[in-house]
Enzyme design. Structure first.
Site, PDB file in Angstrom:
ATOM      1  N   LYS A 130       6.206  20.229  -7.961  1.00  0.00           N
ATOM      2  CA  LYS A 130       5.459  19.991  -9.192  1.00  0.00           C
ATOM      3  C   LYS A 130       4.598  21.234  -9.455  1.00  0.00           C
ATOM      4  O   LYS A 130       4.028  21.822  -8.531  1.00  0.00           O
ATOM      5  CB  LYS A 130       4.566  18.765  -9.012  1.00  0.00           C
ATOM      6  CG  LYS A 130       3.853  18.311 -10.290  1.00  0.00           C
ATOM      7  CD  LYS A 130       3.087  16.999 -10.049  1.00  0.00           C
ATOM      8  CE  LYS A 130       2.429  16.495 -11.322  1.00  0.00           C
ATOM      9  NZ  LYS A 130       1.709  15.220 -11.105  1.00  0.00           N
ATOM     10  N   SER A 158       2.658  11.592 -14.476  1.00  0.00           N
ATOM     11  CA  SER A 158       2.741  12.976 -14.876  1.00  0.00           C
ATOM     12  C   SER A 158       3.797  13.779 -14.117  1.00  0.00           C
ATOM     13  O   SER A 158       4.159  14.871 -14.559  1.00  0.00           O
ATOM     14  CB  SER A 158       1.372  13.641 -14.686  1.00  0.00           C
ATOM     15  OG  SER A 158       1.050  13.722 -13.306  1.00  0.00           O
ATOM     16  N   SER A 183       1.165   8.715 -10.978  1.00  0.00           N
ATOM     17  CA  SER A 183       1.986   9.845 -11.411  1.00  0.00           C
ATOM     18  C   SER A 183       3.184  10.171 -10.525  1.00  0.00           C
ATOM     19  O   SER A 183       4.035  10.968 -10.914  1.00  0.00           O
ATOM     20  CB  SER A 183       1.125  11.105 -11.551  1.00  0.00           C
ATOM     21  OG  SER A 183       0.360  11.028 -12.728  1.00  0.00           O
TER      22      SER A 183
END
Lengths: 481, 487
Positions: free
Chosen positions: B77, B152, B176
């Site tokens: 990420k 997210s 997330s």
């Protein structure tokens, strides 16, 4: 009107840790900009603070030294505001749960009275970096070497009622932190600096007047001057029926005035909240007790010991214990000389004159405690008299060596041989026959006044080397004829 | 090959059926082929990946004891700082930021020998539940390109689901990892707060953020957790409790497992088809020896207001460092300091980020602090107590990850309340700090449904065991979107 001044102080003492409050970066004065930094001090994304336990130990030492409650659980909080040299956009400090709670300390004023000043709290916080406005032609340079340097902010109660009291308090704090070895006390480099909260009220009124805060004053003298000028400024306004604006002011030593920096309306809302990157600091009673039981001798205790052990006056004891360096210097001189009173007189008298003239601290003295002690030994054993000793000290100050080296090199050794002294006195009397005649014709009162003249001539003839104790009886005998 | 587990790829690498370089090239070419549609990557680090793959092949040839992760192509990420690789947090604010340091998570994975394919797309600064708040554009769900992948960590979830990496890292502040894992039909684990170091992870809300694995199975998650978990002196909130061997008891039988079903997780707002999928999954657990017990987590509905005060408050402070002074975006020709701050932040941050900074700034302001921040913290303690009490009676708690399956792109962008309600089942886990997983548990309306399994503090090994047994008995986690089937 008769105004009473009310003063409270916030002192920032930079703790003498090896590394920073929240990073392993070294603390050093004068390093190349932005070299004493880690990701944490630079406020890089993802960097996290790690608390330096050495700063914790130092803060607890201070708390123990000022009779304070220690915060067994203290919490770091973020004080949020934007400034280019504040890399994270917040300063990590302590708000609701400081490491040091309520305490007090006693200060001795010039007239000998002792006053107790309350300490509200002392908390740990990190320093910001520096903005450099020169050399960048319309731009500002940022040096983050100082970022995250540990500070202990010591907040007093509004207990002081004069500039003198305020200075005595700051000196006592200075003395305590240097005795504890937790701050080097160097005010010129900003390692200890002071915010002064000051207000006036009519004498006898219970509630406080509106206060102003004078920021970052960094010498004892400036503290005193800043307070005087601010009292005057506030009194002028109040006398004219005006109102004091609550604001932050700066003291300008060149103009000897304070001027407004920002008013309360412009003040930041710092949005304090507990720092989620740091756990609350939990202490055990054992940890605190060990620190408390191992505190070094503090200035007040040292002064008491000087009075008891060396029979010094309270004034002398206070002066000589004011800083750890001064106390150590004095004790070394006294030990070598074997006469504490003599040591006290010389350290506070002749040596201090030289220091004051050159604006030096005891730690910067040209004459070491060993050298001064060696000089006093020669007074004690009658090798030289006090007057000669003063000239030896001057030579020492100028770097000409030890007392013995100077006495030898200049042939300053006292003459104590009776025959030689008698011969020299006779020579003086022969050269001043008229005065001798006059002496002999005078009454006893007049003679007592005239003896000084002959004494002076003898010392002059001996170039100060004659032992006065030996000269007096021989001179008396020969004068009487 | 692109839909195989870490365990099976590790075997093939050791049997020389493939090499890490070959595998890496396969994934890189798939990324080239498909990521134009998905937008799951922000940066592809192909040169670094191939160099790492070569090194991994050498290591595999020389060292019989090389980590199982050696040579496995993964993605991170884009909020993990990676030395020498652009790290943007999906923000214009950091669109030029190349960190000179490595986060603990990525550095530990590197030490385990993984190959870094690149950095995945996300909601800007991890703020969002749909991955529509990215400076680099929305990510598409590989199961249906009209739908969001969740957020997210949407890029990580989409990339794993589409076979554009074997596994990925994610972070979970309010769901997330779990919600995008649920929407994309993969397995994700949010560990206990403090289990994994946050050092080098760009902070959203420090007291809630936690990194974890996103992969094709619970077993793969276990391998990655093994690599990244454990004490780190660089993070004061990282726990020094010893890690466990996360695969040692992964096969243990579930006889007598007491499963708590909180009634609040099955009330109004839960999509019927999602509810059915979850109920079927629970039945499967009963077959495996589990005993179901209805419980109550009475403060669940307070988790949204509590979270949406605490997280923005911390964010408002955490994001203050992005000021245009030292790194990142700085506006053109600032007039003065204030102009530089205002325009750099106004132009550099997206709308959602700005909104949360303002909400947080407000909540921490003098006069509002007690009513918002302190109250939210009190609610947080109540929520935590609910879980503590529940775990006195049950071993794990199960429920849906999200009230619905993946929704349409743009469907909720104008309705922030509806968007925030997406997080109703996930937020309380972060507020309490407990670990939780999302495990594929079927389909509703053609889109994957995730089962949420929540555990007591530091019970990651138990969670992985429970999830793994379920995956041994079901094949939901092996289903692939057509993008992969066609490969």
């Amino acid at each position: 009107m008769n105004w009473e001044v009310v003063i409270g102080l916030e002192i920032h003492a930079q703790l003498a840790t090896k590394s920073k409050l929240f990073s392993g970066a070294a603390i050093g004065f004068g390093a190349e900009p932005n070299t004493n930094t880690t990701l944490v001090d630079l406020g890089m994304p993802g960097a996290l603070p790690v608390f330096n336990k050495e700063a914790l130990r130092m803060a607890v030492m201070f708390g123990a030294a000022v009779n304070a409650k220690i915060g067994m659980t203290s919490v770091f909080a973020r004080k949020n505001y934007f400034y280019p040299d504040l890399p994270k956009g917040y300063q990590t400090s302590q708000m609701d749960h400081p490491i040091v709670g309520e305490g007090f300390l006693d200060i001795t004023l010039d007239d000998g009275t002792v006053k107790r000043v309350g300490i509200t709290r002392a908390h740990l916080e990190e320093d910001a970096g520096k903005s450099l406005h020169e050399d960048f032609q319309g731009m500002t340079g940022i040096d983050l070497n100082r970022s995250s340097t540990p500070l202990l902010e010591i907040v007093s109660e509004p207990d002081m009622r004069s500039a003198k009291e305020a200075v005595a308090y700051v000196k006592m704090i200075h003395s305590i932190v240097t005795y504890l070895g937790i701050c080097d006390g160097n005010m010129a480099e900003g390692n200890m600096r002071c915010d002064i909260n000051i207000s006036l009220r009519p004498k006898g009124q219970a509630e406080y007047g509106t206060r102003t805060e004078i920021k970052n004053v960094n010498s004892f003298r400036f503290i005193e001057r800043a307070i005087y000028t601010e009292i005057e400024r506030q009194a002028d306004i109040l006398e004219d029926g005006g109102k004091i604006t609550q604001e932050t002011r700066l003291y300008d030593p060149d103009k000897d005035e304070t001027r407004s920096m920002r008013s309360k309306e412009d003040a930041n809302d710092y949005r304090y909240f507990p720092c989620p990157d740091l756990l609350p600091v939990e202490l055990t009673q054992e940890y605190v007790d060990i620190i408390r039981n191992n505190l070094p001798e503090l200035p007040t205790q040292k002064a008491e010991r000087f009075m008891r052990e060396y029979k010094l006056s309270e004034y002398d004891a206070n002066v000589l214990s004011a800083t750890r360096a001064m106390a150590d210097y004095f004790e070394k001189v006294a030990e070598i000389a074997g006469n504490a009173k003599l040591a006290a007189n010389w350290v506070m008298g002749e040596l201090s004159k030289y220091l004051n003239t050159e604006g030096k601290d005891i730690t910067e003295s040209n004459v070491t405690s060993e050298q001064l002690g060696g000089l006093l030994v020669r007074i004690e054993d009658n090798t030289i008299n006090g007057k000669t000793a003063k000239s030896v000290l001057q030579s020492m100050w100028e770097g000409e060596g030890s007392a013995d080296q100077i006495i030898d090199a200049k042939g300053l050794k006292q003459v104590t041989d009776t025959g030689a002294i008698e011969e020299m006195i006779q020579g003086v009397l022969d050269a001043n026959a008229a005065q001798v005649e006059q002496f002999r014709a005078s009454d006893e009162d007049k003679q007592k006044k005239m003896i000084g003249f002959f004494m002076g001539q003898v010392m002059k003839a001996s170039q100060g080397k004659a032992n006065p104790g030996k000269v007096t009886p021989i001179l008396n005998k020969l004068l009487k004829g | 090959m692109v839909d195989q587990s870490i365990t099976s790829l590790a075997k093939k690498l050791r049997a020389k059926e493939t090499s890490s370089v070959e595998l890496t090239q396969d994934f890189l070419s798939r990324i080239k082929q498909f990521d134009g549609q998905l937008n799951s990557y922000i940066t592809i680090s192909d040169e670094i990946a191939l160099a790492q793959a070569e090194a991994a092949d050498k290591k595999l040839a020389a060292d019989d004891n090389a980590s199982l992760l050696t040579g496995i192509p993964v993605a991170h990420k884009d909020l993990f700082c990676t030395n020498g690789i652009l790290t943007t947090c999906a923000s214009k604010m950091l669109n030029n930021f190349v960190p000179p340091y490595e986060s603990t998570v990525t550095s530990r994975m590197q030490a385990s020998g993984v190959v870094t394919l690149g950095k995945t797309n996300m909601d800007e600064f991890a703020m969002g539940s749909s991955n529509e708040n990215s400076h680099y554009g929305a990510v598409k769900n590989p199961w249906n390109l009209e739908k969001v992948p969740g957020g997210s960590s949407g890029g990580s979830a989409a990339a794993v689901a589409a076979g554009l990496c074997v596994a990925a890292t994610g972070t979970d502040t309010g769901g997330s990892i779990r919600q995008p894992a649920s929407f994309c039909g993969i397995t994700g684990l949010k560990p206990t707060y403090g289990r994994v170091s946050r050092f080098g992870m760009i902070a959203y809300a420090s007291s809630l953020d936690q990194a974890g694995p996103m992969a094709r199975s619970a077993e793969d998650c276990a391998h990655i957790l093994q690599s990244i978990a454990g004490f780190d002196a660089n993070d004061s909130t990282c726990s020094d409790i010893a890690t466990e061997d996360y695969t040692a008891s992964i096969d243990a039988p579930l006889d007598g497992l007491i499963i708590g079903l909180p009634k609040e997780y099955f009330g109004d707002g839960l999509d019927n088809d999602v509810a059915t999928a979850i109920q079927n999954a629970v039945k499967e657990f009963e077959k495996l020896g589990g005993k179901v017990k209805e419980i109550s987590l009475p403060n669940l509905n307070l988790s949204i207001p509590s979270y949406y005060v605490i997280a923005p408050s911390e964010a408002s402070s955490n994001l203050s460092r992005f000021d245009g002074v030292r790194y990142g975006y700085r506006c053109e020709d600032p007039k003065d300091l204030m102009d530089m701050y205002k325009r750099s932040r106004g132009e550099g941050f997206g709308k959602e980020v700005q909104k949360r900074i303002m909400v947080g700034t407000y909540a921490l302001s003098e006069g509002y602090y007690d009513a918002y921040y302190l109250k939210a913290q009190r609610i947080r303690r109540l929520i935590k107590e609910d879980f503590v009490k529940a775990f006195e009676e049950v071993d794990v708690i199960m429920g849906p990850v999200a009230p619905t399956t993946a929704f349409g792109i743009g469907a909720k962008t104008d309705d922030p309340i509806a968007m925030y309600l997406e997080d109703i089942y996930t937020l309380s886990v972060n507020l309490a700090g407990i670990p939780a997983m999302s495990v594929p548990a079927g389909f509703a309306n053609g889109m994957p449904v995730g089962l949420q399994i929540m555990g007591n503090y530091f019970s990651e090994a138990k969670l992985l065991n429970v999830a793994h047994k379920f995956q041994q008995a079901t094949d939901w986690h092996t289903k692939n979107p057509s993008l992969v089937e066609g490969a």
